[in-house]
Design a protein around this motif. Structure first.
Motif, PDB file in Angstrom:
ATOM      1  N   ARG A 184       0.838  -1.212   0.000  1.00  0.00           N
ATOM      2  CA  ARG A 184       0.000   0.000   0.000  1.00  0.00           C
ATOM      3  C   ARG A 184       0.865   1.252   0.000  1.00  0.00           C
ATOM      4  N   LYS A 237      -3.016  -6.419  -8.515  1.00  0.00           N
ATOM      5  CA  LYS A 237      -2.812  -6.360  -7.069  1.00  0.00           C
ATOM      6  C   LYS A 237      -2.593  -7.764  -6.494  1.00  0.00           C
ATOM      7  N   ILE A 239       0.082   0.274  -4.304  1.00  0.00           N
ATOM      8  CA  ILE A 239      -0.642  -0.842  -4.909  1.00  0.00           C
ATOM      9  C   ILE A 239      -2.131  -0.532  -5.075  1.00  0.00           C
ATOM     10  N   ASN A 240      -2.644   0.462  -4.341  1.00  0.00           N
ATOM     11  CA  ASN A 240      -4.067   0.777  -4.400  1.00  0.00           C
ATOM     12  C   ASN A 240      -4.502   1.308  -5.760  1.00  0.00           C
TER      13      ASN A 240
END
Length: 167
Positions: free
Chosen positions: A32, A44, A36-37
């Motif tokens: 995160r 992901k 990765i969001n």
């Protein structure tokens, strides 16, 4: 020199285990933090799987780095070069078998790399333990991890050399 090499090997084992545990435990928060969001759910998932598999290789990577530095101290750079070249060939072969036909996804790239790194670490530990010979020398080594602490007199020159880097 051998006593210091034993301590370096021990330190790499301890730090490798700690790093593997930390990466496994904090994989999602670390990803995160790296953003990765903004990825889609498929990417992901692949990223999380790849990091978890690569976390298992942290110990092997640090053992390999310690091995290279130890043999450099013994003026042997040929043995690590040849063995790392062999490790890369194993990685390439596994990538071709596991990934090239696109039967399996990115997880298998991580597995192939982790397997190759673990094989290299085991061979390197075998060279240091004297099970396998080094390429340049007929003499076998006998370097095993040691849990004995170094005295200040032994590590002071290293600390002084490292401190000059920061000045």
């Amino acid at each position: 020199m051998a006593r210091l090499a034993e301590r370096v090997l021990t330190l790499s084992l301890v730090l490798g285990l700690a790093l593997a545990a930390a990466l496994s435990a904090y994989a999602t928060p670390l990803l995160r933090l790296m953003g990765i969001n903004v990825m889609g759910p498929t990417a992901k998932g692949h990223t999380e799987q790849f990091l978890m598999v690569q976390a298992l290789a942290a110990l092997a990577v640090l053992v390999c780095l310690a091995y290279i530095r130890i043999l450099r101290g013994y003026l042997d750079v040929a043995t690590p070069t040849v063995f790392l070249g062999g490790s890369n060939i194993v990685n390439l072969a596994l990538d071709v078998v596991l990934v090239a036909w696109q039967v399996w996804g990115p997880l298998w790239v991580g597995i192939a790399t982790t397997v190759a790194e673990c094989i290299a670490a085991v061979v390197f530990l075998g060279v240091l333990a004297g099970i396998f010979p080094s390429i340049l020398s007929e003499q076998r080594m006998d370097i095993m991890p040691s849990w004995e602490l170094l005295r200040w007199e032994e590590i002071r020159p290293l600390i002084m050399a490292l401190s000059s880097v920061f000045l």
